[in-house]
Write an enzyme that holds these catalytic residues in place. Structure first.
Site, mmCIF file in Angstrom:
data_model
loop_
_atom_site.group_PDB
_atom_site.id
_atom_site.type_symbol
_atom_site.label_atom_id
_atom_site.label_comp_id
_atom_site.label_asym_id
_atom_site.label_seq_id
_atom_site.Cartn_x
_atom_site.Cartn_y
_atom_site.Cartn_z
ATOM 1 C CD GLN A 53 82.552 84.085 34.975
ATOM 2 O OE1 GLN A 53 81.424 84.239 34.496
ATOM 3 N NE2 GLN A 53 83.513 83.483 34.298
ATOM 4 C CB SER A 79 84.785 90.822 32.155
ATOM 5 O OG SER A 79 84.522 89.584 31.562
ATOM 6 C CD GLU A 104 81.023 81.588 31.109
ATOM 7 O OE1 GLU A 104 82.256 81.757 31.209
ATOM 8 O OE2 GLU A 104 80.196 82.518 31.143
ATOM 9 C CD GLU A 121 84.173 87.658 16.673
ATOM 10 O OE1 GLU A 121 83.880 87.643 17.880
ATOM 11 O OE2 GLU A 121 83.373 87.997 15.791
HETATM 12 C C1 LIG Z 1 75.229 89.422 28.978
HETATM 13 C C2 LIG Z 1 76.637 89.307 29.411
HETATM 14 C C3 LIG Z 1 76.917 88.794 30.659
HETATM 15 C C4 LIG Z 1 78.220 88.710 31.106
HETATM 16 N N1 LIG Z 1 78.449 88.220 32.363
HETATM 17 C C5 LIG Z 1 79.717 88.209 32.841
HETATM 18 C C6 LIG Z 1 79.969 87.803 34.166
HETATM 19 O O1 LIG Z 1 79.070 87.443 34.913
HETATM 20 N N2 LIG Z 1 81.232 87.840 34.630
HETATM 21 C C7 LIG Z 1 82.269 88.222 33.842
HETATM 22 O O2 LIG Z 1 83.388 88.204 34.316
HETATM 23 N N3 LIG Z 1 82.079 88.626 32.571
HETATM 24 C C8 LIG Z 1 80.817 88.625 32.045
HETATM 25 N N4 LIG Z 1 80.590 89.042 30.757
HETATM 26 C C9 LIG Z 1 81.723 89.574 29.990
HETATM 27 C C10 LIG Z 1 82.185 88.721 28.808
HETATM 28 O O3 LIG Z 1 82.871 87.597 29.243
HETATM 29 C C11 LIG Z 1 83.062 89.631 27.940
HETATM 30 O O4 LIG Z 1 82.245 90.649 27.439
HETATM 31 C C12 LIG Z 1 83.709 88.895 26.812
HETATM 32 O O5 LIG Z 1 84.682 88.000 27.272
HETATM 33 C C13 LIG Z 1 84.328 89.845 25.783
HETATM 34 O O6 LIG Z 1 85.158 90.802 26.357
HETATM 35 P P1 LIG Z 1 84.994 92.347 26.004
HETATM 36 O O7 LIG Z 1 83.586 92.696 26.226
HETATM 37 O O8 LIG Z 1 86.018 93.083 26.763
HETATM 38 O O9 LIG Z 1 85.288 92.457 24.477
HETATM 39 P P2 LIG Z 1 86.737 92.475 23.770
HETATM 40 O O10 LIG Z 1 87.550 91.367 24.298
HETATM 41 O O11 LIG Z 1 87.298 93.824 23.809
HETATM 42 O O12 LIG Z 1 86.307 92.114 22.302
HETATM 43 C C14 LIG Z 1 85.857 93.101 21.356
HETATM 44 C C15 LIG Z 1 85.810 92.426 19.984
HETATM 45 O O13 LIG Z 1 87.144 92.036 19.632
HETATM 46 C C16 LIG Z 1 87.200 90.685 19.313
HETATM 47 N N5 LIG Z 1 88.482 90.114 19.722
HETATM 48 C C17 LIG Z 1 89.128 90.252 20.891
HETATM 49 N N6 LIG Z 1 90.257 89.538 20.903
HETATM 50 C C18 LIG Z 1 90.332 88.925 19.713
HETATM 51 C C19 LIG Z 1 91.249 88.012 19.115
HETATM 52 N N7 LIG Z 1 92.341 87.564 19.748
HETATM 53 N N8 LIG Z 1 90.970 87.572 17.870
HETATM 54 C C20 LIG Z 1 89.856 87.999 17.209
HETATM 55 N N9 LIG Z 1 88.976 88.839 17.714
HETATM 56 C C21 LIG Z 1 89.200 89.291 18.967
HETATM 57 C C22 LIG Z 1 86.057 90.057 20.094
HETATM 58 O O14 LIG Z 1 85.642 88.824 19.551
HETATM 59 C C23 LIG Z 1 85.004 91.141 19.983
HETATM 60 O O15 LIG Z 1 84.336 91.008 18.767
HETATM 61 C C24 LIG Z 1 79.286 89.132 30.282
HETATM 62 C C25 LIG Z 1 79.004 89.656 29.013
HETATM 63 C C26 LIG Z 1 77.701 89.752 28.579
HETATM 64 C C27 LIG Z 1 77.447 90.327 27.234
#
Ligand SMILES: Cc1cc2nc3c(=O)[nH]c(=O)nc-3n(C[C@H](O)[C@H](O)[C@H](O)COP(=O)(O)OP(=O)(O)OC[C@H]3O[C@@H](n4cnc5c(N)ncnc54)[C@H](O)[C@@H]3O)c2cc1C
Lengths: 376, 393
Positions: B114, B117, B232, B362
């Site tokens: 997928q 991100s 998902e 969140e």
């Molecule tokens: C083990 C693992 C596997 C994954 N596998 C995939 C995959 O196969 N394909 C894929 O596409 N992605 C994958 N992901 C990515 C995952 O979907 C993202 O990490 C997730 O959506 C969060 O995005 P970010 O890491 O950019 O954090 P951010 O979005 O930057 O978030 C950082 C912090 O800010 C908070 N935050 C952000 N926006 C808000 C809001 N509006 N209100 C309150 N708080 C907020 C979040 O809750 C978090 O605590 C994976 C992640 C992990 C950990």
């Protein structure tokens, strides 16, 4: 581990019971009425109890042959959930749940025929006098004793936290006797019985201290003709399951009040529910309330199965107690200053929540029962 | 009616087990036959590995197959494809896309990943920057994805890319299936806190996708992404599990092994047991309500719950282990993931991802607050402006 398949969807009959209950309670026992009753001497009125009996609730779980509606815990839970929403006062829990359960569980056919019809018709209010010490939920080492006195018994002791004892006509007293604990049906106006209302944290659910000074009863007053012992745990478990349903109703109402306030209260130019500190608290409240419902509904649907009940009742007891108390506390916080006033309803729920969490065993005690049942 | 469905499912399982005895049939062959009989994902339509039946029948099928010694490992090995991709193809794919991709997905001949991100777009998925530009009947892709689970072994990737940067951010996206083995696609492992690389960075440099691999219309990428995310979250939270299974099983095992009878630890164990059981019962209730067509709020909490509980329980399990909890058997080896030997210590570390992957807690609470409870959203600076004018960082 035994697991009974459970269905959660409400049948048409359950839905009818729910809507009837909600209608009656909002019409006749609205929070304005509850507030009046809560400040009154007795906390309830016989007239209202008659009305409740006429609806068939006083004998909701009393079998039909004894004048009741013959329903089970699923139906009972629906009524209690609705009562919980409006912190309904009165002896329903004491008489129609606790005392009824004990009598149905232990009494001989004759005793049932003697006691239950009056309770079902609303003529007689009964209650259960179990506890003596602050954390004595396991009923070990009771000081209250019953000794043989000719063909009958003589009972001495002091019972505390007797729910609605001041309204009761019949008090079912747990007393130590030769061979274990027996349940004795005592008339509240019998010689040697004193009933003193206690001042309580939750004024919508009253308690009394019941003193027994050489109270003489006939042999037939001993339910089932002998000691009940271990089986008392089943009665307490059933009481816990019923209380859990009431807690769910209260917690759900707290969630609704909180969400409503979060939607309509504006600060800094925005509804406070648009701030995540508040929004997320509401989301967490939903989660806890849904968990509480799952535990309570499951328990209500497994009351026929003692092994499963031993797991499901303390599960529901601990989960629902904690969820309700948390929800009621957060409801005050979400409301701010107004939530701390006498005028606002939030405190009615907080008081009911805390008091319910202690009535039949606090969450830690419930969890120790759960551990025993699971062998952990 | 429900009974006839159960009977039909049962007799098809009988047929599968008779014609393909698990003991003498290779996994891929068995899964192929399972797909052809409609037992892959029963809730999907006939002809695409399903029977158009209620979802709950799948648990029966899986249980019966496991009891007969058949493997259901494909669901884990190709978790992204089977958990999310299948639903996307069934809902949005063309006939030839379904015929081309669904069966080899189920048999694990082709692994899926997928590609959502990006370094600049996580929770705010619709803010993503990877570009796809049309060139005849192909699209040319440039950009970077991150946290891509299984990309190192995947044949196909579900890619959301920006096809119109001047549109409002949710409207300029398009969804493609990209060949991960094609030119211009580079996959680099990313090591996570357990020392393993479950996920990767993926770089696109003039990678080409035929237009026939586009899912749904140009500009419909957001809609298709939502289908993916919904699948998902159901895959993560919404399956019926037996009492005492999952993370709590590890805690109970550690408790029993320890021989402890400390009342404080016991109370904590039982508190977590009760939470896990209530969560499980909520899930059962949600499945029943959904199968009756009346999903209620109980269905929205599973993913959030599961994340919170896993973190708490796996941490408590290390408390039970005491000083042994400070060890890390096997060490940190910077290698591909090993799903076989999940030690309590590794489970503790892995659980930290549960509240991030598949939508952070969140974000889940925002969704519950706004969609389920009807609370107002926050003021937004990214609405109604072209994507190019949205602040980023
Ligand atoms: C083990 C693992 C596997 C994954 N596998 C995939 C995959 O196969 N394909 C894929 O596409 N992605 C994958 N992901 C990515 C995952 O979907 C993202 O990490 C997730 O959506 C969060 O995005 P970010 O890491 O950019 O954090 P951010 O979005 O930057 O978030 C950082 C912090 O800010 C908070 N935050 C952000 N926006 C808000 C809001 N509006 N209100 C309150 N708080 C907020 C979040 O809750 C978090 O605590 C994976 C992640 C992990 C950990």
């Amino acid at each position: 581990m035994a697991e009974t398949p459970v269905t959660y969807a409400e049948s048409d009959e359950l839905e009818l019971i729910r809507s009837t209950a909600r209608q009656f309670l909002t019409d006749r026992l609205s929070l304005e009425v509850v507030r009046e009753l809560m400040m009154s001497e007795d906390g309830f009125e016989r007239g209202l109890w008659k009305e409740i009996a006429n609806l068939g609730w006083a004998g909701l779980i009393i079998s039909e042959e004894h004048g009741g509606a013959g329903y089970g815990f699923t139906e009972l839970s629906v009524v209690l959930e609705e009562m919980g929403r409006l912190v309904t006062p009165g002896p329903f829990f004491a008489s129609s749940v606790l005392a009824t359960t004990a009598i149905q569980e232990f009494a001989t056919e004759e005793e049932k025929a003697d006691l239950l019809p009056g309770m079902a018709s609303g003529e007689t209010i009964a209650t259960l006098a179990l506890f003596e010490t602050p954390r004595g939920w396991d009923l070990a080492d009771l000081d209250c004793v019953a000794t043989r006195d000719g063909a009958g018994w003589s009972i001495d002791g002091m019972k505390r936290h007797v729910l609605d004892g001041h309204l009761a006509d019949k008090i079912v007293v747990a007393a130590a006797m030769d061979g274990g604990v027996g349940l004795f049906v005592v008339d509240s106006d019998a010689t040697g019985v004193t009933v003193d209302q206690s001042e309580v944290l939750d004024p919508t659910r009253r308690q009394a201290e019941v003193g027994l000074d050489s109270v003489r009863v006939e042999d037939a007053a001993l339910l089932g003709g002998g000691a009940v012992d271990g089986r008392l745990a089943t009665v307490l478990a059933l009481g816990t399951v019923a209380l859990a349903a009431e807690q769910v109703g209260g917690a759900q109402r707290c969630l609704e009040m909180s969400v409503e306030h979060a939607r309509t209260r504006y600060q800094f130019g925005r509804a406070i529910g648009s701030y995540q500190a508040i929004k997320h608290r509401c989301a967490e409240m939903l989660l806890k309330v849904e968990h509480a419902k799952s535990a309570a509904y499951h328990a209500a649907r497994t009351t026929g199965d003692d092994d499963e009940l031993a797991v499901a009742a303390p599960l529901a007891g601990s989960m629902c107690s904690e969820a309700y108390l948390w929800a009621a506390g957060e409801t005050i916080q979400i409301h701010g200053g107004i939530g701390f006033t006498w005028e606002h309803d939030a405190h009615l729920y907080l008081k009911r929540a805390k008091s319910s969490a202690l009535l039949l065993g606090d969450p830690r005690y419930q969890r120790s029962l759960l551990g025993d049942a699971l062998g952990l | 009616m429900a009974d006839a469905d159960s009977e039909r499912v049962d007799s098809l399982v009988d047929e599968l087990l008779e014609t393909h005895p698990p003991a003498d049939t290779g996994n891929e062959k068995f899964w192929g036959a399972q797909y052809d009989l409609g037992l892959a994902w029963v809730w999907h339509p006939e002809g695409y590995g399903g029977l158009d039946l209620a979802r709950k029948h799948q648990s029966t099928i899986n249980r019966r197959l496991q009891e007969a010694g058949a493997s259901t490992e494909n669901r884990l090995d190709n978790i992204i494809g089977i958990g999310m991709g299948a639903g996307v193809l069934v809902t949005h794919g063309t006939e030839s896309q379904k015929q081309r991709w669904l069966r080899p997905m189920f048999t694990t001949e082709e692994i899926w990943c997928q590609l959502f991100s990006e370094p600049g777009a996580g929770s705010d998925l619709a803010g993503l920057a990877t570009r796809a530009v049309q060139d005849g009947d192909e699209w040319v892709v440039n950009g970077q994805k991150v946290w891509t689970t299984l990309a190192q072994v995947a044949k196909w990737g579900m890619l959301v890319a920006r096809t119109d940067p001047t549109a409002v951010k949710h409207q300029g996206l398009t969804y493609f299936i990209i060949d991960m083995e094609g030119p211009g696609v580079e996959v680099r492992p990313l090591y996570q806190i357990t020392g393993e690389a479950e996920f990767n960075e993926v770089f696109f440099e003039d990678a080409r996708v035929p237009d026939s691999n586009r899912i749904d219309e140009v500009g419909a990428g957001w809609r298709v992404s939502l289908t993916t995310l919904m699948n998902e979250r159901v895959a993560i939270g919404g399956t019926a599990t037996p009492r005492g299974s999952g993370a709590i099983a590890g805690a109970v095992q550690a408790w029993e092994k320890s021989g402890l009878d400390d009342p404080v630890l016991r109370d904590e164990l039982l508190r977590l047991w009760a939470e896990a059981e209530a969560s499980r019962l909520t899930n059962l209730r949600a499945i029943e309500m959904a199968s009756l067509g009346t999903p209620g709020p109980e269905g929205s909490t599973g993913k959030l719950d599961w994340a919170n509980l896993n973190k708490e329980i796996t941490s408590f399990t290390l408390d039970l282990l005491g000083l042994e909890g400070t060890l890390y058997p096997g060490g940190y080896q910077l290698k591909p993931p090993d799903y076989e030997s999940l030690t309590p210590q590794r489970a503790f570390l892995r659980s930290r991802a549960n509240s991030i992957e598949g939508g952070t807690s969140e974000i889940m609470m925002n969704i519950i607050g706004e969609r389920v409870l009807g609370l107002p959203g926050e003021p937004r600076v990214d609405k109604d402006v072209p994507w190019t004018e949205v602040p980023r960082g």
